[in-house]
Enzyme design. Structure first.
Site, PDB file in Angstrom:
ATOM      1  CG  ASP A  24      -2.087   1.014   0.828  1.00 29.03           C
ATOM      2  OD1 ASP A  24      -2.393   1.687   0.090  1.00 29.03           O
ATOM      3  OD2 ASP A  24      -2.494   1.983   1.974  1.00 29.03           O
ATOM      4  CG  HIS A  41      -0.836   2.063  -8.976  1.00 29.09           C
ATOM      5  ND1 HIS A  41      -0.995   1.811  -7.963  1.00 29.09           N
ATOM      6  CD2 HIS A  41      -1.585   2.208  -9.756  1.00 29.09           C
ATOM      7  CE1 HIS A  41      -1.598   2.606  -7.486  1.00 29.09           C
ATOM      8  NE2 HIS A  41      -2.593   2.867  -8.398  1.00 29.09           N
ATOM      9  CG  LEU A 135       9.580 -16.899  -3.527  1.00 32.22           C
ATOM     10  CD1 LEU A 135       9.038 -17.433  -1.899  1.00 32.22           C
ATOM     11  CD2 LEU A 135      10.115 -16.238  -3.850  1.00 32.22           C
TER      12      LEU A 135
HETATM   13  C1  IPE Z   1      -5.438  -2.592  -0.266  1.00 35.73           C
HETATM   14  O1  IPE Z   1      -5.443  -1.526  -0.378  1.00 35.73           O
HETATM   15  C2  IPE Z   1      -5.825  -3.690  -1.849  1.00 35.73           C
HETATM   16  C3  IPE Z   1      -4.147  -3.773  -2.055  1.00 35.73           C
HETATM   17  C4  IPE Z   1      -3.140  -3.198  -1.189  1.00 35.73           C
HETATM   18  C5  IPE Z   1      -4.287  -3.999  -2.791  1.00 35.73           C
HETATM   19  P1  IPE Z   1      -6.155   0.087  -0.168  1.00 35.73           P
HETATM   20  O2  IPE Z   1      -5.025   0.887  -0.444  1.00 35.73           O
HETATM   21  O3  IPE Z   1      -7.323  -0.703  -1.495  1.00 35.73           O
HETATM   22  O4  IPE Z   1      -6.929  -0.325   1.159  1.00 35.73           O
HETATM   23  P2  IPE Z   1      -8.336   1.018   1.547  1.00 35.73           P
HETATM   24  O5  IPE Z   1      -8.976   1.045   0.805  1.00 35.73           O
HETATM   25  O6  IPE Z   1      -7.003   1.301   2.362  1.00 35.73           O
HETATM   26  O7  IPE Z   1      -8.680  -0.324   3.209  1.00 35.73           O
HETATM   27  C1  IPE Z   2      -1.843  -0.218  -3.022  1.00 33.48           C
HETATM   28  O1  IPE Z   2      -1.791   1.334  -3.464  1.00 33.48           O
HETATM   29  C2  IPE Z   2      -1.670  -0.175  -4.585  1.00 33.48           C
HETATM   30  C3  IPE Z   2      -3.042  -0.894  -5.134  1.00 33.48           C
HETATM   31  C4  IPE Z   2      -4.505  -0.696  -4.342  1.00 33.48           C
HETATM   32  C5  IPE Z   2      -3.258  -1.137  -6.319  1.00 33.48           C
HETATM   33  P1  IPE Z   2      -2.397   2.975  -3.416  1.00 33.48           P
HETATM   34  O2  IPE Z   2      -2.743   3.153  -4.583  1.00 33.48           O
HETATM   35  O3  IPE Z   2      -3.852   2.426  -2.324  1.00 33.48           O
HETATM   36  O4  IPE Z   2      -2.270   3.968  -2.443  1.00 33.48           O
HETATM   37  P2  IPE Z   2      -2.249   4.930  -1.236  1.00 33.48           P
HETATM   38  O5  IPE Z   2      -2.236   4.260  -0.712  1.00 33.48           O
HETATM   39  O6  IPE Z   2      -3.885   5.273  -2.829  1.00 33.48           O
HETATM   40  O7  IPE Z   2      -1.086   5.892  -0.882  1.00 33.48           O
HETATM   41 MG    MG Z   3      -4.096   2.746  -0.524  1.00 30.49          MG
END
Ligand code: IPE
Ligand code: IPE
Ligand code: MG
Length: 253
Positions: A24, A41, A135
């Site tokens: 995240d 990303h 792995l």
């Molecule tokens: C969780 O992250 C899902 C992934 C990393 C794929 P999100 O950014 O979607 O989670 P919330 O919405 O903050 O809980």
């Molecule tokens: C995690 O990073 C990747 C996915 C959920 C695909 P985020 O896109 O949720 O990044 P933040 O949380 O908005 O910084």
């Molecule tokens: Mg996120």
């Protein structure tokens, strides 16, 4: 082989056998740098590469990465499309490397929502790396912990329609063997980057006794050094699985 932390006590090891990560913070990493979220990303993919390699070297046997949740469809359409494109590009580019590195790749989640080209790529990647055992890398895509339990329940009821007449005969293993990662032990260590302290519908069944580690680092800046910090913390945990410290100290009890 079926193992469950609630049925028997799992063996503990210095390095987690199974590591599960919520990657995240890509968006915030990019926004901080005045870049579009999508740039975050793209950088996140580089972090995946680093962590896969580091896990292989450290003897982690199973690495499970949350790439796209069943709730991530709620994001703006451009971001969802970009994530899908990135998934396709990464599969196209990385699979040969994974194969050479001894990595077996699997993707879990409701793949029926993906376009056929992506589904074909996933299937080809899984087949190509099937013989590897160094792995076991699992990407959770359009995955939700609740979806997983529900699909397992559906599979169980199809297999055992008789259960409705004797529900008390149902044991944990009956359901667990239909979960989408039934072939892997439960995660020993969970890492969530990006500062949030929640599970966000990741492996809700399997995380029952997993050690939970949260770090403020955004995913694009995560690498071997940060992984080692998490492993160091993991080694300090006393994994009791319901027992007392005294019982752990006295192995004869
Ligand atoms: C969780 O992250 C899902 C992934 C990393 C794929 P999100 O950014 O979607 O989670 P919330 O919405 O903050 O809980
Ligand atoms: C995690 O990073 C990747 C996915 C959920 C695909 P985020 O896109 O949720 O990044 P933040 O949380 O908005 O910084
Ligand atoms: Mg996120």
């Amino acid at each position: 082989m079926f193992t469950s932390s609630t049925v028997s006590i799992p063996e503990s090891s210095e390095v987690p056998r199974h590591l599960a990560i919520i990657m995240d913070g890509n968006g915030r990493w990019a926004t901080r740098r005045m870049l579009p979220r999508t740039a975050g990303h793209a950088r996140g993919v580089q972090a995946v590469r680093r962590v896969v390699e580091a896990c292989g070297r450290r003897g982690v046997k199973y690495l499970t990465l949350f790439a796209f949740s069943s709730e991530n469809w709620r994001r703006p359409q451009e971001e969802v499309s970009l994530l899908m494109r990135l998934f396709v590009q990464t599969l196209e580019k990385e699979v040969v490397k994974l194969e050479q590195q001894g990595v077996r790749l699997r993707v879990v989640g409701d793949l029926s929502a993906f376009e056929p080209h992506l589904r074909d790529l996933i299937q080809a990647a899984e087949e190509r790396t099937r013989g590897n055992d160094l792995l076991h890398l699992t990407i959770a895509a359009n995955y939700g912990g609740r979806w997983d339990i529900l699909q397992a329940m559906r599979a169980l009821l199809r297999e055992r329609p008789d259960l409705a007449d004797s529900p008390e005969s149902l044991v944990e293993q009956d359901l667990a063997k239909h979960l989408s990662m039934a072939w892997a032990p439960e995660p020993d260590l969970f890492i969530r980057t990006g500062g949030e302290q929640r599970i966000s519908n990741f492996l809700v069944w399997q995380l029952a006794y997993t050690e939970l580690y949260f770090t403020e680092d955004y995913w694009p800046e995560f690498g071997a050094k940060e992984l080692d910090a998490a492993f160091k913390w993991y080694r300090t945990r006393e994994r009791r699985f319901g027992r007392t410290s005294e019982q752990l100290a006295d192995k004869t009890r």
